[in-house]
Design a protein around this motif. Structure first.
Motif, PDB file in Angstrom:
ATOM      1  N   PHE A 267       0.849  -1.187   0.000  1.00  0.00           N
ATOM      2  CA  PHE A 267       0.000   0.000   0.000  1.00  0.00           C
ATOM      3  C   PHE A 267       0.884   1.236   0.000  1.00  0.00           C
ATOM      4  CE2 PHE A 267       0.865  -0.983   4.410  1.00  0.00           C
ATOM      5  CZ  PHE A 267       1.080   0.250   5.009  1.00  0.00           C
ATOM      6  N   TYR A 268       0.265   2.379  -0.296  1.00  0.00           N
ATOM      7  CA  TYR A 268       0.979   3.653  -0.278  1.00  0.00           C
ATOM      8  C   TYR A 268       0.943   4.227   1.140  1.00  0.00           C
ATOM      9  CZ  TYR A 268       1.077   3.640  -5.369  1.00  0.00           C
ATOM     10  OH  TYR A 268       1.308   3.312  -6.678  1.00  0.00           O
ATOM     11  N   GLY A 269       2.107   4.502   1.684  1.00  0.00           N
ATOM     12  CA  GLY A 269       2.213   5.066   3.028  1.00  0.00           C
ATOM     13  C   GLY A 269       2.445   6.562   2.998  1.00  0.00           C
ATOM     14  N   ARG A 270       2.945   7.084   4.093  1.00  0.00           N
ATOM     15  CA  ARG A 270       3.130   8.536   4.212  1.00  0.00           C
ATOM     16  C   ARG A 270       4.108   9.091   3.189  1.00  0.00           C
ATOM     17  NH1 ARG A 270       4.327   9.377  10.504  1.00  0.00           N
ATOM     18  NH2 ARG A 270       5.279   7.344  10.195  1.00  0.00           N
ATOM     19  N   ASP A 271       5.047   8.260   2.758  1.00  0.00           N
ATOM     20  CA  ASP A 271       6.018   8.720   1.766  1.00  0.00           C
ATOM     21  C   ASP A 271       5.510   8.570   0.337  1.00  0.00           C
ATOM     22  OD1 ASP A 271       6.023   5.981   1.553  1.00  0.00           O
ATOM     23  OD2 ASP A 271       8.168   5.724   1.939  1.00  0.00           O
ATOM     24  N   LEU A 272       4.254   8.113   0.193  1.00  0.00           N
ATOM     25  CA  LEU A 272       3.616   7.928  -1.115  1.00  0.00           C
ATOM     26  C   LEU A 272       4.377   6.936  -1.990  1.00  0.00           C
ATOM     27  CD1 LEU A 272       2.390  11.541  -1.916  1.00  0.00           C
ATOM     28  CD2 LEU A 272       1.025   9.576  -1.209  1.00  0.00           C
ATOM     29  N   LYS A 273       5.029   5.994  -1.342  1.00  0.00           N
ATOM     30  CA  LYS A 273       5.669   4.895  -2.052  1.00  0.00           C
ATOM     31  C   LYS A 273       4.929   3.613  -1.717  1.00  0.00           C
ATOM     32  CE  LYS A 273      10.265   7.020  -2.160  1.00  0.00           C
ATOM     33  NZ  LYS A 273      11.688   6.897  -1.731  1.00  0.00           N
ATOM     34  N   LYS A 274       4.710   2.800  -2.725  1.00  0.00           N
ATOM     35  CA  LYS A 274       3.959   1.565  -2.525  1.00  0.00           C
ATOM     36  C   LYS A 274       4.913   0.453  -2.115  1.00  0.00           C
ATOM     37  CE  LYS A 274       0.465  -1.366  -4.701  1.00  0.00           C
ATOM     38  NZ  LYS A 274      -0.284  -1.677  -5.942  1.00  0.00           N
ATOM     39  N   LYS A 275       4.618  -0.164  -0.984  1.00  0.00           N
ATOM     40  CA  LYS A 275       5.478  -1.244  -0.519  1.00  0.00           C
ATOM     41  C   LYS A 275       4.724  -2.120   0.475  1.00  0.00           C
ATOM     42  CE  LYS A 275       7.639   1.739   2.997  1.00  0.00           C
ATOM     43  NZ  LYS A 275       6.961   2.981   2.591  1.00  0.00           N
ATOM     44  N   VAL A 276       5.230  -3.344   0.657  1.00  0.00           N
ATOM     45  CA  VAL A 276       4.732  -4.248   1.686  1.00  0.00           C
ATOM     46  C   VAL A 276       5.487  -3.940   2.970  1.00  0.00           C
ATOM     47  CG1 VAL A 276       4.458  -6.657   2.399  1.00  0.00           C
ATOM     48  CG2 VAL A 276       4.246  -6.032  -0.023  1.00  0.00           C
ATOM     49  N   GLU A 277       4.755  -3.763   4.050  1.00  0.00           N
ATOM     50  CA  GLU A 277       5.391  -3.510   5.335  1.00  0.00           C
ATOM     51  C   GLU A 277       5.403  -4.790   6.166  1.00  0.00           C
ATOM     52  OE1 GLU A 277       3.621  -0.234   7.348  1.00  0.00           O
ATOM     53  OE2 GLU A 277       4.222   1.233   5.830  1.00  0.00           O
ATOM     54  N   ALA A 278       6.524  -5.053   6.788  1.00  0.00           N
ATOM     55  CA  ALA A 278       6.642  -6.230   7.644  1.00  0.00           C
ATOM     56  C   ALA A 278       5.717  -6.094   8.851  1.00  0.00           C
ATOM     57  CB  ALA A 278       8.090  -6.397   8.115  1.00  0.00           C
ATOM     58  N   GLY A 279       5.237  -7.256   9.344  1.00  0.00           N
ATOM     59  CA  GLY A 279       4.402  -7.235  10.535  1.00  0.00           C
ATOM     60  C   GLY A 279       3.376  -8.344  10.539  1.00  0.00           C
ATOM     61  N   GLN A 280       2.436  -8.245  11.460  1.00  0.00           N
ATOM     62  CA  GLN A 280       1.411  -9.262  11.651  1.00  0.00           C
ATOM     63  C   GLN A 280       0.177  -8.968  10.792  1.00  0.00           C
ATOM     64  OE1 GLN A 280       3.186 -11.931  13.495  1.00  0.00           O
ATOM     65  NE2 GLN A 280       1.006 -12.145  13.970  1.00  0.00           N
TER      66      GLN A 280
END
Length: 742
Positions: free
Chosen positions: A708-721
């Motif tokens: 998804f697009y985060g605060r930096d407006l870059k699309k990426k998968v974030e590690a986590g649960q």
């Protein structure tokens, strides 16, 4: 230009282009044709007109090279108009002929919101291919569909034309529509160019009022509103239409960030962009353009290649180019985009329809497709054991929608013939259902009717029957473009009619035929069963009877949330959780004690009067079968962004009736760099399961789909649960968890 001379010129253009190294034949053809065009002829290609002028005037403009496309032509005149362009203009450039073919051409399918309820991309593709086949037969080469606006407000009339509230479902079905319209090759005789619309955010119109402003931050735009459009572009959509709305103060027809940065630079779209009807000139009403010349400057530079109807390009682009306010490169690129689609459509070689061949319009295969679509699009919302009906019963057929052939076709059915519509009443008179004994008493002439004088006759008819079927809903004119409503209850005296029927003590089946999710909670106590149909099209009546009598088993699922009352809007399943999510136990308004302390109700996010839950959740739909989910299994509980997670579950049909279940896969990212939705649809499958048997459903979930697009407006998968569910709708299902590692 005579046809023979045109062919010689084309050959010369191709020969002259052979020196262009690395260019395709398509590129050489377009560039060399472009090199022969005057500025006025180029701008003519950027001009689309509606056929609302005298024929001689239209032909004169075509001969002069002032028109690149036309819409709303009587199909009988298309070849005549096309001949003027190909054989009588200087360069013989064919027109692209557009028409609103939104859910079928002559053979009308359920409205798009209904097609979305099927959760069946293969059926959706087959339906749009059917429409393309019928349309191309008559010389139509371009349709203004699919509409991929995420729609979360049932007050908005154009929710009827949408594919619902969810980006994943809309993207999958939108891509299927593109494939269906465009086929294997655009030049095929059963293919037309699709136009994805409205770019972008139109479905978020403030207050559900059509054409209204939207306020969508870029993170939300990229995570929710843009993904369906990107999927359609990736599926090969030939054209794209700008929306009427302004977003964050910038009208879509003047938004270079959308049309150049995202569409061209990021997505590499090489088709052409058309404005919506007068949406360019309406930038003056927005307060974004000073005058018509300013409109032409803004839209051309923003990236609108073709202007629909308002003609500011024809009037002002020559001067704007001379003044260097619109670069010649902008004009050339726009025309190149338009010619590219004409080339791919095969119009330079085969500009005309092919009369004389066997017509496909209303052919048996198309009628079967329309009937299948109406069956799969119906959603069974309630059944207290009255359905399926027994064919030996006498039924009372009641209500204004039982025999409404025009309204059953729904919005945007310009070419549908109401005389070909099979209404429920007409279906009862068919050979297939002629054995059913019925008594017909409408009670109301149309959905807005408030005259209750026939209600005693209705009750008398119901008393002579074993069961009553009450057909209610809304006329076609009450949904669609410019048909927003602030009250979405059953209109007129329909609720009173339902109560009158129920007062007889006979079982009542409520069949809704409407263009939007209506607020029917107040009507549910007066119906033992509810079958919801989003304007089901030409074959809707037979499909409804197939379902009521158990010849077909309901399998449709809601593509939108049904609210209890309009004050809950917007309400959708993939919302953020808030810091104080509502609890399961909520004190009803009537039970709040007098002089209760301020914090006595828990201080969580809900309505005192309508609670926290909708009437029916996204993905909901009943069946005559009973399905049980079990044995949820994940291929791994720990994955990386490069992996694909395999998820399986067993679905058992515990009933004595064969049925189809729509299994749905949802995920939740528990902690993110921005708040993440409580659930997101990531997959669905239609699974046919025989009575008493089980099937294993398998989902392949690329972990990259969790990006998804985060605060930096870059699309990426974030590690986590992450949590994951497989179930029958967005509120139920088996649950598991997994971890995404760095």
């Amino acid at each position: 230009m005579k046809k023979g001379l045109f062919v010689i010129c084309v050959a010369a253009l191709l020969t002259a282009g052979c020196k262009q190294t690395g260019a395709t034949e398509e590129d050489r053809f377009i560039d060399n044709l472009l090199s022969q065009m005057t500025l006025e002829e180029k701008i003519g290609q950027m001009n689309q007109l509606s056929f609302d002028q005298p024929l001689d005037s239209i032909k004169a403009k075509i001969r002069a090279g002032e028109i690149g496309s036309m819409l709303n032509i009587d199909p009988k005149l298309i070849d005549e108009i096309q001949k003027t362009a190909v054989e009588e203009s200087r360069l013989g450039i064919p027109l692209i002929i557009g028409r609103d073919i939104i859910h079928g051409y002559k053979t009308v399918l359920p409205i798009p919101l209904g097609m979305a309820a099927s959760f069946d991309p293969q059926l959706v593709e087959a339906g749009t291919h059917m429409a393309a086949t019928e349309a191309r037969e008559e010389g139509i080469t371009w349709t203004f569909a699919p509409m991929l606006d995420i729609s979360r407000d049932a007050r908005w009339g154009r929710i009827a034309e949408s594919l619902g509230e969810d980006p994943y479902l809309a993207g999958e079905l939108g891509a299927a529509m593109v494939r269906g319209f465009q086929g294997e090759h655009l030049s095929d005789s059963d293919a037309i160019a699709a136009c994805v619309k409205h770019f972008v955010g139109y479905g978020a119109a403030e207050g559900g009022r059509d054409y209204n402003s939207t306020y969508i931050p870029e993170i939300l735009l990229r995570n929710v509103y843009l993904p369906p459009f990107q999927k359609a572009i990736e599926a090969g959509a030939a054209t794209l239409m700008t929306s009427f709305n302004d977003n964050n103060g910038i009208p879509a027809s003047g938004n270079d960030f959308l049309l150049r940065t995202i569409l061209r630079d990021e997505w590499k779209f090489d088709g052409f962009v058309v404005s919506d009807w007068c949406s360019m000139s309406e930038m003056m009403s927005h307060g974004f353009a000073a005058d018509r010349k300013d409109v032409a400057r803004i839209s051309a530079n923003a990236g609108v290649d073709m202007e629909m109807v308002s003609q500011t390009y024809i009037e002002h682009l020559p001067q704007l180019v001379a003044e260097k306010k619109v670069p010649m490169e902008v004009i050339d690129n726009a025309v190149r985009n338009i010619l590219r689609i004409k080339y791919r459509l095969g119009l330079f070689e085969n500009p005309y329809s092919k009369p004389g061949k066997t017509s496909t319009i209303y052919c048996d295969d198309h009628l079967k497709t329309a009937r299948r679509a109406a069956v799969e699009s119906a959603v069974l919302l309630k059944n207290d054991g009255v359905l399926p009906l027994k064919e030996g019963q006498t039924v009372a057929i009641i209500g204004p929608m039982a025999n409404a052939p025009h309204d059953q076709l729904g919005t945007w059915s310009f070419d549908g013939d109401k005389n070909r519509t099979v209404t429920p009443l007409k279906a009862l008179q068919s050979d297939e259902y002629k054995g059913i004994k019925y008594i017909y008493e409408a009670g109301l002439d149309y959905s807005r009717d408030t005259d209750t004088s026939d209600f005693e006759r209705v009750k008398s008819a119901v008393r002579r029957a074993d069961v009553a079927i009450v057909f209610v809903g809304e006329e076609a004119i009450l949904s669609g473009e410019a048909h927003s409503l602030s009250n979405i209850n059953l209109i007129g005296a329909q609720s009173e009619l339902l109560k009158a029927v129920k007062s007889t003590g006979k079982p009542v089946v409520m069949v809704v035929i409407a263009g939007r999710p209506l607020t029917i909670e107040r009507d549910l106590p007066y119906a033992d069963a509810v079958l919801y149909n989003f304007h089901p099209g030409t074959m809707g009546g037979l499909a409804i009877l197939d379902l009521l009598y158990g010849r077909e088993n309901p399998s449709g699922k809601l593509p939108v949330t049904f609210v209890r009352e309009v004050g809950q809007i917007p309400m959708y399943y993939s919302h953020n959780n808030t810091g104080r999510p509502a609890q399961d136990q909520i004190t009803p308004l009537k039970d709040i004690p007098l002089e209760a302390p301020q914090t006595s109700l828990g201080n969580t996010s809900f309505y005192l009067d309508s609670g926290k839950d909708p009437l029916y959740v996204f993905g909901y739909g009943l069946s005559y079968s009973t399905f049980e989910y079990g044995n949820l299994n994940l291929s791994s509980n720990e994955v990386s962004a490069a992996d694909t997670l395999t998820v399986t579950a067993t679905i058992k049909n515990n009933s004595t009736t064969d049925g189809t279940e729509v299994a749905q896969l949802y995920v939740r990212d528990l902690v993110g760099s921005i708040d993440r939705p409580v659930k997101e649809l990531k997959g669905f499958q239609r699974i046919f399961i025989k009575a008493g048997e089980s099937q294993t459903v398998t989902f392949k979930l690329p972990v990259s789909e969790l990006a998804f697009y985060g605060r930096d407006l870059k699309k990426k998968v974030e590690a986590g649960q992450f949590d994951l569910w497989i179930g029958p709708n967005s509120a139920e299902g088996l649950k598991a968890s997994f971890t995404v590692t760095e």
